[in-house]
Design a protein around this motif. Structure first.
Motif, mmCIF file in Angstrom:
data_model
loop_
_atom_site.group_PDB
_atom_site.id
_atom_site.type_symbol
_atom_site.label_atom_id
_atom_site.label_comp_id
_atom_site.label_asym_id
_atom_site.label_seq_id
_atom_site.Cartn_x
_atom_site.Cartn_y
_atom_site.Cartn_z
ATOM 1 N N ALA A 28 0.531 -1.527 0.027
ATOM 2 C CA ALA A 28 -0.112 0.117 0.334
ATOM 3 C C ALA A 28 0.463 0.965 0.043
ATOM 4 O O ALA A 28 0.310 2.391 -0.575
ATOM 5 N N TYR A 36 -5.395 5.360 -5.579
ATOM 6 C CA TYR A 36 -6.716 5.267 -4.733
ATOM 7 C C TYR A 36 -7.497 5.649 -5.159
ATOM 8 O O TYR A 36 -9.229 5.477 -5.101
ATOM 9 N N LYS A 41 -12.320 4.197 -4.008
ATOM 10 C CA LYS A 41 -11.570 3.725 -3.121
ATOM 11 C C LYS A 41 -10.960 5.102 -1.611
ATOM 12 O O LYS A 41 -10.652 5.945 -2.243
ATOM 13 N N TRP A 47 -5.726 3.880 3.866
ATOM 14 C CA TRP A 47 -5.508 2.921 4.147
ATOM 15 C C TRP A 47 -3.846 2.395 4.395
ATOM 16 O O TRP A 47 -3.225 0.845 4.538
ATOM 17 N N LEU A 51 -3.320 -0.750 7.033
ATOM 18 C CA LEU A 51 -3.395 -2.158 7.721
ATOM 19 C C LEU A 51 -1.210 -1.691 8.473
ATOM 20 O O LEU A 51 -1.707 -2.808 9.447
ATOM 21 N N TYR A 78 -8.441 -5.552 1.855
ATOM 22 C CA TYR A 78 -7.424 -4.407 0.798
ATOM 23 C C TYR A 78 -7.000 -5.919 0.455
ATOM 24 O O TYR A 78 -6.896 -5.428 -1.302
ATOM 25 N N THR A 79 -6.627 -6.763 0.560
ATOM 26 C CA THR A 79 -5.641 -7.544 -1.039
ATOM 27 C C THR A 79 -7.101 -7.976 -1.647
ATOM 28 O O THR A 79 -6.631 -8.468 -3.264
ATOM 29 N N VAL A 82 -9.320 -3.624 -2.804
ATOM 30 C CA VAL A 82 -8.697 -2.494 -3.028
ATOM 31 C C VAL A 82 -7.639 -2.473 -3.529
ATOM 32 O O VAL A 82 -7.141 -1.879 -4.475
ATOM 33 N N ARG A 83 -6.569 -3.582 -3.454
ATOM 34 C CA ARG A 83 -5.397 -3.593 -4.246
ATOM 35 C C ARG A 83 -5.555 -4.237 -5.912
ATOM 36 O O ARG A 83 -4.703 -3.564 -6.397
#
Length: 114
Positions: A28, A36, A41, A47, A51, A78-79, A82-83
C-alpha cells in the motif's frame, strides 16, 4: 501434549499472518496516491493507517482474542478489493498476465506466417 502442539501451530499461523499484513502495508505504501482516488477507494493515507493498525494488532495480541481478527479483516479487504482495483487503474501486472500472450506483437498475435 495436544494443546502444546496446537499452540505451536497457532503461533506459526500468527507469524505468517503478521508477515503478510506487513507485506500488504509495504504494498500500500508503494502504490500511487492518485490510483486510490481513481479506483474510488479510501485515500492512501487511510489505508496505510488501517494496515499499520492491523499489523500492530496481529503482532501484539494473541490470535485467540478479538482484536487481531479486526486487523485480519482489514488486510483481507485490502487484498481482495482495494489492491486489484488499484492494479487495474494503474496498469499493474507485468508481461503475459496483462491480457495478451508472449507471442503478441504490436498489431495482435503473431501466428507464424499462417
Amino acid at each position: 501434549m495436544l494443546i502444546y502442539g496446537f499452540q505451536d501451530v497457532l503461533s506459526w499461523v500468527q507469524l505468517a499472518l503478521n508477515v503478510y499484513a506487513a507485506v500488504m502495508l509495504v504494498d500500500a505504501a508503494v502504490r500511487r496516491e492518485d490510483a486510490y482516488r481513481a479506483a474510488d477507494k479510501q485515500t492512501k493515507g487511510m489505508w496505510l493507517i488501517f494496515l499499520a493498525v492491523a499489523t500492530a494488532l496481529l503482532a501484539l495480541f494473541p490470535m485467540m482474542s478479538f482484536l487481531p481478527l479486526i486487523g485480519l479483516v482489514a488486510v483481507i479487504v485490502y487484498t481482495v478489493d482495494v489492491r486489484p482495483a488499484i492494479k487495474q487503474v494503474s496498469g499493474g501486472g507485468r508481461g503475459p498476465r496483462r491480457g495478451g500472450s508472449s507471442s503478441d506483437g504490436p498489431y495482435g498475435p503473431y501466428n507464424g506466417g499462417r
